[in-house]
Design a protein around this motif. Structure first.
Motif, PDB file in Angstrom:
ATOM      1  N   GLU A  24      -3.457   5.589  -8.758  1.00 33.13           N
ATOM      2  CA  GLU A  24      -4.480   6.522  -9.239  1.00 33.13           C
ATOM      3  C   GLU A  24      -4.307   7.928  -8.683  1.00 33.13           C
ATOM      4  O   GLU A  24      -4.434   8.920  -9.413  1.00 33.13           O
ATOM      5  CB  GLU A  24      -5.874   5.995  -8.888  1.00 33.13           C
ATOM      6  N   SER A  25      -4.017   8.040  -7.388  1.00 35.67           N
ATOM      7  CA  SER A  25      -3.879   9.370  -6.778  1.00 35.67           C
ATOM      8  C   SER A  25      -2.730  10.151  -7.393  1.00 35.67           C
ATOM      9  O   SER A  25      -2.781  11.384  -7.492  1.00 35.67           O
ATOM     10  CB  SER A  25      -3.655   9.233  -5.266  1.00 35.67           C
ATOM     11  N   ILE A  26      -1.691   9.458  -7.817  1.00 30.38           N
ATOM     12  CA  ILE A  26      -0.544  10.115  -8.441  1.00 30.38           C
ATOM     13  C   ILE A  26      -0.837  10.457  -9.892  1.00 30.38           C
ATOM     14  O   ILE A  26      -0.487  11.539 -10.375  1.00 30.38           O
ATOM     15  CB  ILE A  26       0.712   9.237  -8.305  1.00 30.38           C
ATOM     16  N   LEU A  27      -1.517   9.545 -10.586  1.00 28.09           N
ATOM     17  CA  LEU A  27      -1.886   9.816 -11.978  1.00 28.09           C
ATOM     18  C   LEU A  27      -2.750  11.070 -12.082  1.00 28.09           C
ATOM     19  O   LEU A  27      -2.597  11.873 -13.003  1.00 28.09           O
ATOM     20  CB  LEU A  27      -2.633   8.619 -12.572  1.00 28.09           C
ATOM     21  N   GLN A  82       0.825  -1.203   0.000  1.00 27.14           N
ATOM     22  CA  GLN A  82       0.000   0.000   0.000  1.00 27.14           C
ATOM     23  C   GLN A  82       0.861   1.255   0.000  1.00 27.14           C
ATOM     24  O   GLN A  82       1.904   1.304   0.665  1.00 27.14           O
ATOM     25  CB  GLN A  82      -0.928   0.013   1.234  1.00 27.14           C
ATOM     26  N   ILE A  83       0.414   2.268  -0.707  1.00 25.43           N
ATOM     27  CA  ILE A  83       1.120   3.545  -0.731  1.00 25.43           C
ATOM     28  C   ILE A  83       1.124   4.164   0.662  1.00 25.43           C
ATOM     29  O   ILE A  83       0.151   4.034   1.421  1.00 25.43           O
ATOM     30  CB  ILE A  83       0.497   4.503  -1.777  1.00 25.43           C
ATOM     31  N   SER A  84       2.230   4.809   1.013  1.00 26.22           N
ATOM     32  CA  SER A  84       2.377   5.354   2.360  1.00 26.22           C
ATOM     33  C   SER A  84       2.954   6.769   2.312  1.00 26.22           C
ATOM     34  O   SER A  84       3.211   7.329   1.240  1.00 26.22           O
ATOM     35  CB  SER A  84       3.300   4.454   3.191  1.00 26.22           C
ATOM     36  N   PHE A  85       3.189   7.325   3.488  1.00 24.27           N
ATOM     37  CA  PHE A  85       3.695   8.687   3.647  1.00 24.27           C
ATOM     38  C   PHE A  85       5.007   8.891   2.895  1.00 24.27           C
ATOM     39  O   PHE A  85       5.191   9.894   2.200  1.00 24.27           O
ATOM     40  CB  PHE A  85       3.896   8.947   5.143  1.00 24.27           C
ATOM     41  N   VAL A  86       5.933   7.942   3.031  1.00 25.18           N
ATOM     42  CA  VAL A  86       7.241   8.068   2.386  1.00 25.18           C
ATOM     43  C   VAL A  86       7.099   8.082   0.866  1.00 25.18           C
ATOM     44  O   VAL A  86       7.769   8.863   0.172  1.00 25.18           O
ATOM     45  CB  VAL A  86       8.182   6.940   2.846  1.00 25.18           C
ATOM     46  N   ASP A  87       6.219   7.249   0.332  1.00 28.98           N
ATOM     47  CA  ASP A  87       5.992   7.213  -1.114  1.00 28.98           C
ATOM     48  C   ASP A  87       5.501   8.562  -1.634  1.00 28.98           C
ATOM     49  O   ASP A  87       5.938   9.023  -2.693  1.00 28.98           O
ATOM     50  CB  ASP A  87       4.950   6.138  -1.464  1.00 28.98           C
ATOM     51  N   VAL A  88       4.596   9.176  -0.896  1.00 27.58           N
ATOM     52  CA  VAL A  88       4.058  10.464  -1.324  1.00 27.58           C
ATOM     53  C   VAL A  88       5.123  11.549  -1.224  1.00 27.58           C
ATOM     54  O   VAL A  88       5.206  12.436  -2.080  1.00 27.58           O
ATOM     55  CB  VAL A  88       2.808  10.836  -0.490  1.00 27.58           C
ATOM     56  N   MET A  89       5.976  11.470  -0.209  1.00 21.84           N
ATOM     57  CA  MET A  89       7.053  12.449  -0.058  1.00 21.84           C
ATOM     58  C   MET A  89       8.013  12.425  -1.238  1.00 21.84           C
ATOM     59  O   MET A  89       8.455  13.467  -1.726  1.00 21.84           O
ATOM     60  CB  MET A  89       7.829  12.180   1.235  1.00 21.84           C
ATOM     61  N   VAL A  90       8.341  11.229  -1.717  1.00 17.73           N
ATOM     62  CA  VAL A  90       9.364  11.117  -2.765  1.00 17.73           C
ATOM     63  C   VAL A  90       8.771  10.965  -4.161  1.00 17.73           C
ATOM     64  O   VAL A  90       9.442  11.252  -5.161  1.00 17.73           O
ATOM     65  CB  VAL A  90      10.321   9.939  -2.464  1.00 17.73           C
ATOM     66  N   GLY A  91       7.505  10.533  -4.252  1.00 11.63           N
ATOM     67  CA  GLY A  91       6.906  10.188  -5.539  1.00 11.63           C
ATOM     68  C   GLY A  91       7.039  11.234  -6.639  1.00 11.63           C
ATOM     69  O   GLY A  91       7.477  10.911  -7.753  1.00 11.63           O
ATOM     70  N   PRO A  92       6.682  12.489  -6.385  1.00 11.95           N
ATOM     71  CA  PRO A  92       6.780  13.495  -7.462  1.00 11.95           C
ATOM     72  C   PRO A  92       8.187  13.651  -8.017  1.00 11.95           C
ATOM     73  O   PRO A  92       8.364  13.941  -9.207  1.00 11.95           O
ATOM     74  CB  PRO A  92       6.297  14.776  -6.768  1.00 11.95           C
ATOM     75  N   TRP A  93       9.211  13.458  -7.182  1.00 10.85           N
ATOM     76  CA  TRP A  93      10.595  13.606  -7.655  1.00 10.85           C
ATOM     77  C   TRP A  93      11.028  12.384  -8.442  1.00 10.85           C
ATOM     78  O   TRP A  93      11.757  12.510  -9.439  1.00 10.85           O
ATOM     79  CB  TRP A  93      11.525  13.854  -6.458  1.00 10.85           C
ATOM     80  N   ILE A  94      10.567  11.201  -8.035  1.00  3.39           N
ATOM     81  CA  ILE A  94      10.896   9.995  -8.787  1.00  3.39           C
ATOM     82  C   ILE A  94      10.257  10.056 -10.172  1.00  3.39           C
ATOM     83  O   ILE A  94      10.888   9.679 -11.178  1.00  3.39           O
ATOM     84  CB  ILE A  94      10.428   8.740  -8.032  1.00  3.39           C
TER      85      ILE A  94
END
Length: 223
Positions: free
Chosen positions: A183-186, A138-150
């Motif tokens: 989906e939330s990132i897309l 499941q997506i978590s806090f750390v994923d959201v923190m780094v996701g846009p940069w990845i």
């Protein structure tokens, strides 16, 4: 209803199920509504009724506090570890992304590129082995923190700096694939052309690009 200016907090709100309004701002024509929340005119910023606040990590934790759908683990030790990795992202991954992108000499690009990869690999080595997200399925806090940069790696670093994507089977490759399919990132990711246009001035290290670019050039911490 919450009003927000920021990519990471936007993703957190998408995942939270809370009602919100997302507002895009021109960094060179900052609206009064943003300045009222953060007099420095920087994003992220969030308004909740007559109260406003700013800074990504602070706002993501605030959204998590008022949401029933939690991104941070509830176990105090696991929560502290997530915060430590969020700090690693802010201190090491994001600044090195900009150093890599803004460097003009080939040797400096190579140097900062290696450092950026090193810091991302440190994060991946701490991630759940199976994943595909940082703490598991499941997506978590750390994923959201780094996701846009990845996601900026293939959209910005690859065309401007020749960044080489990892293999699809690698832990990093599976992490990227998971972020790209979330989906939330897309819903919060712009088209490739907009990324290229937005980051061209960073890639050319033009004067007066942003306070972030200036801080990198001066060797200071990000504002």
């Amino acid at each position: 209803m919450l009003t927000v200016w920021d990519k990471r907090v936007w993703i957190a709100l998408e995942l939270s199920g809370l009602d919100y309004q997302y507002i895009e701002v021109d960094p060179y024509k900052k609206p009064k509504e943003l300045m009222d929340v953060n007099p420095r005119g920087l994003v992220p910023a969030l308004r909740d009724g007559d109260w406003g606040c700013y800074e990504s990590t602070v706002l993501m934790e605030y959204v998590d506090d008022i949401s029933q759908k939690k991104l941070l683990p509830q176990n105090p030790k696991a929560k502290a570890e997530s915060r430590l990795w969020a700090d690693h992202i802010s201190r090491n991954i994001v600044p090195n992304f900009y150093r890599y992108l803004q460097a003009q000499e080939a040797d400096k690009q190579a140097e900062h590129g290696r450092e950026f990869e090193k810091q991302v690999n440190i994060l991946m080595e701490a991630a759940d082995l199976e994943g595909p997200f940082f703490t598991g399925s499941q997506i978590s806090f750390v994923d959201v923190m780094v996701g846009p940069w990845i996601l900026r790696c293939p959209r910005v670093l690859q065309p401007y700096r020749g960044w080489v994507p990892p293999t699809k089977e690698s832990r990093f490759g599976r992490f990227i694939a998971a972020l790209e399919s979330e989906e939330s990132i897309l819903k919060t990711t712009s088209g490739a052309e907009l990324y290229l246009d937005s980051y061209e001035r960073y890639a050319e290290n033009r004067p007066n690009t942003s306070q972030v670019a200036k801080a990198i050039n001066e060797g200071r911490g990000l504002p």
